[in-house]
Design a protein around this motif. Structure first.
Motif, PDB file in Angstrom:
ATOM      1  N   LEU A  11       5.230 -15.477   0.980  1.00  0.00           N
ATOM      2  CA  LEU A  11       5.050 -14.929   2.179  1.00  0.00           C
ATOM      3  C   LEU A  11       5.869 -13.116   2.055  1.00  0.00           C
ATOM      4  CD1 LEU A  11       6.918 -17.726   5.316  1.00  0.00           C
ATOM      5  CD2 LEU A  11       4.328 -16.759   4.662  1.00  0.00           C
ATOM      6  N   HIS A  12       5.261 -13.235   0.888  1.00  0.00           N
ATOM      7  CA  HIS A  12       5.280 -11.865   0.584  1.00  0.00           C
ATOM      8  C   HIS A  12       4.609 -11.400   0.485  1.00  0.00           C
ATOM      9  CE1 HIS A  12       9.688 -12.790  -1.268  1.00  0.00           C
ATOM     10  NE2 HIS A  12       9.790 -13.161  -0.437  1.00  0.00           N
ATOM     11  N   PRO A  34       1.608  -8.511   2.700  1.00  0.00           N
ATOM     12  CA  PRO A  34       1.987  -7.164   3.050  1.00  0.00           C
ATOM     13  C   PRO A  34       1.607  -7.898   5.163  1.00  0.00           C
ATOM     14  CG  PRO A  34       0.578  -6.648   1.613  1.00  0.00           C
ATOM     15  CD  PRO A  34       0.608  -8.086   1.055  1.00  0.00           C
ATOM     16  N   MET A  35       0.796  -8.991   5.109  1.00  0.00           N
ATOM     17  CA  MET A  35       0.732  -9.176   6.760  1.00  0.00           C
ATOM     18  C   MET A  35       2.149  -9.976   6.995  1.00  0.00           C
ATOM     19  SD  MET A  35      -1.474 -12.790   7.953  1.00  0.00           S
ATOM     20  CE  MET A  35      -0.940 -13.601   9.660  1.00  0.00           C
ATOM     21  N   TYR A  36       3.398 -10.940   6.149  1.00  0.00           N
ATOM     22  CA  TYR A  36       4.347 -11.231   6.235  1.00  0.00           C
ATOM     23  C   TYR A  36       5.606 -10.276   6.353  1.00  0.00           C
ATOM     24  CZ  TYR A  36       1.317 -15.202   5.661  1.00  0.00           C
ATOM     25  OH  TYR A  36       0.231 -15.757   5.648  1.00  0.00           O
ATOM     26  N   LEU A  37       5.022  -9.116   5.280  1.00  0.00           N
ATOM     27  CA  LEU A  37       6.526  -8.264   5.552  1.00  0.00           C
ATOM     28  C   LEU A  37       6.458  -7.798   6.978  1.00  0.00           C
ATOM     29  CD1 LEU A  37       6.371  -7.396   2.349  1.00  0.00           C
ATOM     30  CD2 LEU A  37       7.748  -8.480   2.611  1.00  0.00           C
ATOM     31  N   PHE A  38       5.391  -6.941   7.404  1.00  0.00           N
ATOM     32  CA  PHE A  38       4.843  -6.348   8.813  1.00  0.00           C
ATOM     33  C   PHE A  38       5.566  -7.266  10.039  1.00  0.00           C
ATOM     34  CE2 PHE A  38       1.626  -4.521   6.959  1.00  0.00           C
ATOM     35  CZ  PHE A  38       2.354  -2.765   6.090  1.00  0.00           C
ATOM     36  N   LEU A  39       5.302  -8.280   9.882  1.00  0.00           N
ATOM     37  CA  LEU A  39       5.645  -9.682  10.413  1.00  0.00           C
ATOM     38  C   LEU A  39       7.125  -9.445  10.627  1.00  0.00           C
ATOM     39  CD1 LEU A  39       5.325 -11.619  12.916  1.00  0.00           C
ATOM     40  CD2 LEU A  39       4.502 -13.171  11.027  1.00  0.00           C
ATOM     41  N   GLY A  40       8.170  -9.698   9.938  1.00  0.00           N
ATOM     42  CA  GLY A  40       9.094  -9.553   9.324  1.00  0.00           C
ATOM     43  C   GLY A  40       9.708  -7.998  10.244  1.00  0.00           C
ATOM     44  N   LEU A  82       4.248   0.998  -0.791  1.00  0.00           N
ATOM     45  CA  LEU A  82       3.158   1.761   0.636  1.00  0.00           C
ATOM     46  C   LEU A  82       4.047   0.674   1.672  1.00  0.00           C
ATOM     47  CD1 LEU A  82       1.383   3.469   1.402  1.00  0.00           C
ATOM     48  CD2 LEU A  82      -0.882   1.660   1.311  1.00  0.00           C
ATOM     49  N   ILE A  83       3.909  -0.448   1.456  1.00  0.00           N
ATOM     50  CA  ILE A  83       5.302  -1.113   3.218  1.00  0.00           C
ATOM     51  C   ILE A  83       6.274  -0.548   3.410  1.00  0.00           C
ATOM     52  CG2 ILE A  83       5.596  -3.487   3.987  1.00  0.00           C
ATOM     53  CD1 ILE A  83       3.165  -3.934   1.566  1.00  0.00           C
ATOM     54  N   GLY A  84       7.079   0.082   2.287  1.00  0.00           N
ATOM     55  CA  GLY A  84       8.396   0.418   2.327  1.00  0.00           C
ATOM     56  C   GLY A  84       8.062   1.754   3.127  1.00  0.00           C
ATOM     57  N   LYS A  85       7.416   2.575   2.816  1.00  0.00           N
ATOM     58  CA  LYS A  85       7.189   3.793   3.090  1.00  0.00           C
ATOM     59  C   LYS A  85       6.560   4.362   4.473  1.00  0.00           C
ATOM     60  CE  LYS A  85       6.063   5.998  -1.351  1.00  0.00           C
ATOM     61  NZ  LYS A  85       5.125   7.125  -2.213  1.00  0.00           N
ATOM     62  N   ILE A  86       5.820   3.006   5.010  1.00  0.00           N
ATOM     63  CA  ILE A  86       5.023   2.722   6.188  1.00  0.00           C
ATOM     64  C   ILE A  86       6.509   1.982   7.123  1.00  0.00           C
ATOM     65  CG2 ILE A  86       3.766   1.071   7.574  1.00  0.00           C
ATOM     66  CD1 ILE A  86       2.006   1.134   5.404  1.00  0.00           C
ATOM     67  N   GLY A  87       7.057   0.976   6.922  1.00  0.00           N
ATOM     68  CA  GLY A  87       8.181   1.113   7.540  1.00  0.00           C
ATOM     69  C   GLY A  87       9.444   1.841   8.135  1.00  0.00           C
ATOM     70  N   LEU A  88       9.197   2.992   6.729  1.00  0.00           N
ATOM     71  CA  LEU A  88      10.636   4.730   6.714  1.00  0.00           C
ATOM     72  C   LEU A  88       9.850   5.306   8.694  1.00  0.00           C
ATOM     73  CD1 LEU A  88      12.916   5.989   5.940  1.00  0.00           C
ATOM     74  CD2 LEU A  88      11.496   6.903   4.334  1.00  0.00           C
ATOM     75  N   THR A  89       8.328   5.518   7.727  1.00  0.00           N
ATOM     76  CA  THR A  89       8.205   6.465   8.713  1.00  0.00           C
ATOM     77  C   THR A  89       7.602   5.763  10.298  1.00  0.00           C
ATOM     78  OG1 THR A  89       6.285   6.954   7.330  1.00  0.00           O
ATOM     79  CG2 THR A  89       5.196   7.030   8.844  1.00  0.00           C
ATOM     80  N   ILE A  90       7.461   4.798  10.395  1.00  0.00           N
ATOM     81  CA  ILE A  90       7.136   3.978  11.790  1.00  0.00           C
ATOM     82  C   ILE A  90       8.705   4.720  12.620  1.00  0.00           C
ATOM     83  CG2 ILE A  90       7.623   2.030  13.138  1.00  0.00           C
ATOM     84  CD1 ILE A  90       5.579   0.171  11.220  1.00  0.00           C
ATOM     85  N   PHE A  91      10.281   4.082  11.516  1.00  0.00           N
ATOM     86  CA  PHE A  91      11.327   4.446  11.796  1.00  0.00           C
ATOM     87  C   PHE A  91      11.396   5.415  12.382  1.00  0.00           C
ATOM     88  CE2 PHE A  91      15.902   5.525  11.085  1.00  0.00           C
ATOM     89  CZ  PHE A  91      16.237   5.009  12.023  1.00  0.00           C
ATOM     90  N   LEU A 119     -11.451  -7.368  -1.591  1.00  0.00           N
ATOM     91  CA  LEU A 119     -10.562  -7.773  -2.962  1.00  0.00           C
ATOM     92  C   LEU A 119      -9.635  -6.272  -3.145  1.00  0.00           C
ATOM     93  CD1 LEU A 119     -14.525  -8.494  -4.523  1.00  0.00           C
ATOM     94  CD2 LEU A 119     -11.979 -10.216  -3.939  1.00  0.00           C
ATOM     95  N   ARG A 120      -9.059  -6.187  -2.446  1.00  0.00           N
ATOM     96  CA  ARG A 120      -8.410  -4.817  -2.690  1.00  0.00           C
ATOM     97  C   ARG A 120      -6.633  -4.569  -1.807  1.00  0.00           C
ATOM     98  NH1 ARG A 120     -11.732   0.361  -1.956  1.00  0.00           N
ATOM     99  NH2 ARG A 120      -9.669   1.590  -2.515  1.00  0.00           N
ATOM    100  N   TYR A 121      -6.752  -5.899  -0.924  1.00  0.00           N
ATOM    101  CA  TYR A 121      -5.988  -5.860  -0.160  1.00  0.00           C
ATOM    102  C   TYR A 121      -4.712  -5.509  -0.658  1.00  0.00           C
ATOM    103  CZ  TYR A 121      -3.264  -8.379   3.678  1.00  0.00           C
ATOM    104  OH  TYR A 121      -2.223  -8.703   3.781  1.00  0.00           O
ATOM    105  N   THR A 122      -4.061  -5.897  -1.448  1.00  0.00           N
ATOM    106  CA  THR A 122      -2.723  -5.863  -2.266  1.00  0.00           C
ATOM    107  C   THR A 122      -2.863  -4.960  -3.016  1.00  0.00           C
ATOM    108  OG1 THR A 122      -3.312  -8.069  -4.049  1.00  0.00           O
ATOM    109  CG2 THR A 122      -2.807  -8.641  -2.874  1.00  0.00           C
ATOM    110  N   THR A 123      -4.173  -3.900  -3.601  1.00  0.00           N
ATOM    111  CA  THR A 123      -3.873  -3.187  -4.359  1.00  0.00           C
ATOM    112  C   THR A 123      -3.010  -1.818  -3.205  1.00  0.00           C
ATOM    113  OG1 THR A 123      -6.013  -2.692  -4.157  1.00  0.00           O
ATOM    114  CG2 THR A 123      -4.782  -4.300  -6.688  1.00  0.00           C
TER     115      THR A 123
END
Length: 314
Positions: free
Chosen positions: A57-58, A60-66, A142-151, A132-136
């Motif tokens: 569950l690591h 991107p979809m599940y990290l955003f869900l977390g 990038l997910i961490g940066k997105i989370g920080l930007t949201i906050f 095919l480029r989803y995880t790249t």
């Protein structure tokens, strides 16, 4: 709105009535509040636990869900315990500073949830249109940066409300017909000119939640265009099914929330207890149902929950 003459009184302590007009029913009303809060805490805590501990569950979809589950816990904890204290112990007194702190966290978390739902729509767009480029594309960095930007977005837009409220003189009344504090719900009891509060609140709404809704709609228009270009009907169904949970959560989150701001504008046409109940529905229902929806409709999460529960019973 013109500036009114001030009295020598500026209230620094307020009293929350709970559900006005239904005070004799508070004990019964507290039951769905308590049940919803317990389900929200357990369900979202379980989602966070699974997201952190299960390597499968690591993604991107599940990290955003977390992230969404964490925001749900904060949002419900900012409001429901205060309401239960009113219903059970008649703990109606709240200081101005505590009131402003509560509304800051409520508005900040609500905007954060809206931002998370937006990036989850972006996540679905990338997964379907660029599989095919989803995880790249959506790396953990990038997910961490997105989370920080949201906050930071939610914090920076809501923070000025503290000073806009602290400058006001509250001399109309110190009785709040609500279970908690809201920006305009508090500002309307000031004797000062609150036009800047009104316009800033409108700016925050348009630049965050409304903009998020527009971008989510654009994302799903692009998703639908890509899906209907897929020749295989089975592949189309599978692609649409991956969006089902997210669409349900979007409807739950924005549906009741769309009507809540209107009650401040047309509140005189609606019974006070309807206003308060609707505002609480916006906060109670999504945190309670989000983990249930994802637990039922997402196979990976459903399998992990089943494994955890069965391993405990064996």
């Amino acid at each position: 709105m013109t500036t009114l003459n001030h009295t020598d009184v500026s209230y620094t302590v307020f009293y929350l009535l709970g559900i006005p007009g239904l005070e004799d029913q508070h004990v019964w009303i507290s039951i769905p509040f308590f049940v919803s809060y317990v389900i929200a805490l357990l369900g979202n805590s379980l989602l966070i636990f699974l997201t952190l501990t299960k390597s499968s569950l690591h993604e991107p979809m599940y990290l955003f869900l977390g992230m969404l589950a964490g925001a749900d816990i904060v949002l419900s904890t900012c409001t429901v315990p205060q309401a239960l204290a009113i219903f059970w112990f008649h703990a109606q007194e709240i200081s101005l500073d505590r009131c402003i702190t509560q509304l800051f966290f409520i508005h900040c978390t609500y905007i954060s949830e809206s931002g998370i739902l937006l990036v989850m729509a972006f996540d679905r767009y990338i997964a379907i249109c660029y599989p095919l480029r989803y995880t790249t594309i959506l790396t953990h960095v990038l997910i961490g940066k997105i989370g920080l930007t949201i906050f930071l977005r939610s914090y920076c837009t809501v923070f000025p409300m503290i000073f806009l409220l602290k400058r006001l003189t509250f001399c109309r009344t110190n009785i709040l017909q609500h279970t908690g504090c809201e920006h305009m719900g508090l500002a309307k009891y000031a004797c000062d000119d609150i036009r800047i509060n009104i316009w800033y609140g409108f700016f925050v709404l348009m630049s965050t939640v409304i903009l998020d809704v527009i971008l989510i709609c654009v994302s799903y228009m692009l998703i639908l265009r890509a899906v209907f270009r897929i020749p295989s009907q089975q592949a189309r169904h599978k692609a649409l099914n991956t969006c089902g949970s997210h669409v349900c959560v979007i409807i739950l989150f924005y549906g009741p929330g769309f009507f809540s701001p209107l009650t401040h504008r047309f509140g005189h046409l609606i019974s006070p207890h309807i206003n308060v109940l609707l505002a609480n529905v916006c906060i109670l229902i999504p945190p309670m149902l989000n983990p249930i929806i994802y637990g039922i409709k997402t196979k990976q999460i459903r399998d992990q929950i089943t494994y955890v529960l069965l391993s405990k019973t064996i």
